[in-house]
Design an enzyme around this catalytic site. Structure first.
Site: not given
Ligand code: IMP
Length: 430
Positions: A13, A16, A40-41, A224
């Protein structure tokens, strides 16, 4: 052979999408290399703003070609929904403009059900996943039983694999006391997806390599951030992919030779969604200031989940770490305008634990809980920065903050953003 890689330096977040949008104007290929629809972009096409979770956001520029690399996990329902949303916005993207690596993996409803059931079973140790099935899909990949995009090219064999996958997942779901899935219904749904996905599947690594050899510019878009990297991040509170620069190479099937720039995007402060230690987290008035109320789309609420993000002061120890593990050539700082109106701004320069000071993490970021941040306080500014376009438009205090953060991080800051619009960017003189 210019390959530019954009990565997040924090917990995702970082904004990017901004730098991707700027750099995509000069790119021939925009390539996503990790993660799935957990990302999410926010992208803007004409007057419309919407969210892409899976498709590389640079494809909204009509001259680009998009690639989804082997490091990704693909939820086909999201993929086709995004294509449809783009089409409705006037961006018609078909297989001629977008290709997915044969070695990327598919996310199925079983992965999502397992993600939810496993989270529930973790009780107080929950990771706070997005529930999109990311972890279980990568688990199947590592266990060598996953469904790859390549599999959709043989529909009969794919159906058999899907039935076996759901049967195996149902055993796991039963052990977690979760509802089983109807294997035939899922196989039928995915048979339809297979037919529609087939034209998108190819060896994208070969295409990217050929493009680079012809001198075309490739922009690798990370999802991420560094601290969510499976190896380099705050394990186990991480995602299951590699959002770091090394992940771009692996996730696109490339070697290191073509790299030109590695750009790390950082917010001017720190945010985190989900669980896990966060040394510089704040509460009270500073928390409300940094997060915003939710009235603006850029306030600190999750793009994918809508969850309020945890917020804090910029953590210079973690930024220094991100510079090192990604080999950053430069930093882009986003959301500097959000700091306006604070009397003083804190930035963490080192940690303290057991009476000792640390400028570098002794054992990486996995367990940050013993560390207390050591802050430096810098004067704030009251001016609204959103109108700034040149370095000289920034108040001296904002310039000093940028310079100080670059010094703490050990990498130059090339640009700062001061608002959500495309042109709300200021170049930082070297
Ligand atoms: P997962 O990727 O759904 O398995 O989540 C694992 C961790 O990564 C959690 O703490 C999510 O909130 C975090 N996470 C996954 N994708 C994002 C993202 O795009 N932005 C921020 N946090 C993310």
């Amino acid at each position: 052979m210019p390959l530019d890689i954009v990565v997040g330096t924090q917990w995702g977040d970082e904004g990017k999408g901004r730098i991707v949008d700027l750099l995509a104007r000069q790119a021939d290929i925009v390539a996503r290399f990790n993660g799935g629809d957990n990302a999410g972009h926010t992208v803007t096409v004409a007057a419309q703003t919407f969210k892409l979770h899976l498709i590389p956001s640079g494809v909204v520029h009509a001259h680009t070609r998009g690639v989804m690399g082997s490091g990704m996990v693909v939820n086909p329902a999201t993929f086709f929904a995004e294509l449809e949303a783009l089409r409705a916005a006037g961006v018609d993207i078909g297989p001629g403009r977008l290709q997915i690596s044969f070695a990327a993996h598919l996310i199925t409803p079983a992965h999502r059900a397992l993600d939810r059931a496993q989270e529930q079973a973790r009780g107080s140790g929950q990771i706070g996943t997005t529930g999109r099935g990311i972890g279980p899909a990568y688990t199947d990949r590592a266990a060598r039983r996953g469904l790859r995009l390549q599999d959709v090219l043989d529909r009969a064999a794919f159906r058999e694999k899907m039935l076996a996958h759901i049967a195996a997942a149902n055993l796991q779901l039963a052990a977690l006391r979760a509802e089983p899935l109807d294997a035939r219904a899922v196989a039928a749904e995915y048979d339809d997806f297979a037919a529609r996905l087939a034209p998108y599947v190819s060896d994208t690594g070969l295409q990217v390599w050929q493009a680079l050899k012809q001198g075309q510019a490739v922009l690798a878009e990370g999802a991420q951030g560094t601290l969510l990297d499976l190896d380099a991040g705050t394990y186990p509170y991480v995602t299951s992919s590699y959002p770091t620069a090394a992940g771009a190479l692996l996730g696109l099937g490339l070697g290191a030779a073509p790299i030109r720039r590695v750009i790390g995007v950082t917010k001017a402060f720190q945010t985190r969604v989900g669980a896990g230690p966060f040394p510089t987290e704040v509460s009270g008035p500073a928390e409300l200031h940094l997060r915003g109320t939710g009235a603006n789309p850029w306030d600190e609420f999750g793009t994918t989940t809508g969850r309020p993000r945890r917020v804090g002061w910029l953590d210079g120890v973690l930024l220094r770490y991100a510079v090192r593990v990604n080999g950053l050539t430069e930093i882009m700082m986003t959301k500097l305008d959000v700091l306006g109106g604070l009397d003083a701004i804190r930035v963490c320069t080192a940690y303290r634990a057991d009476g000792k000071e640390y400028e570098q993490l002794p054992l990486g970021p996995a367990d940050l809980s013993p560390f207390e941040p050591i802050y430096e306080e810098l004067p704030g500014w009251s001016a609204d920065l959103q109108g700034a376009r040149r370095w000289d438009d920034l108040p001296a205090e904002a310039q000093a903050y940028i310079r100080r953060v670059a010094g703490i991080a050990g990498a130059p800051i090339g640009q700062v953003s001061v608002g959500p619009e495309r042109d709300q960017v200021v170049d930082v003189p070297g």
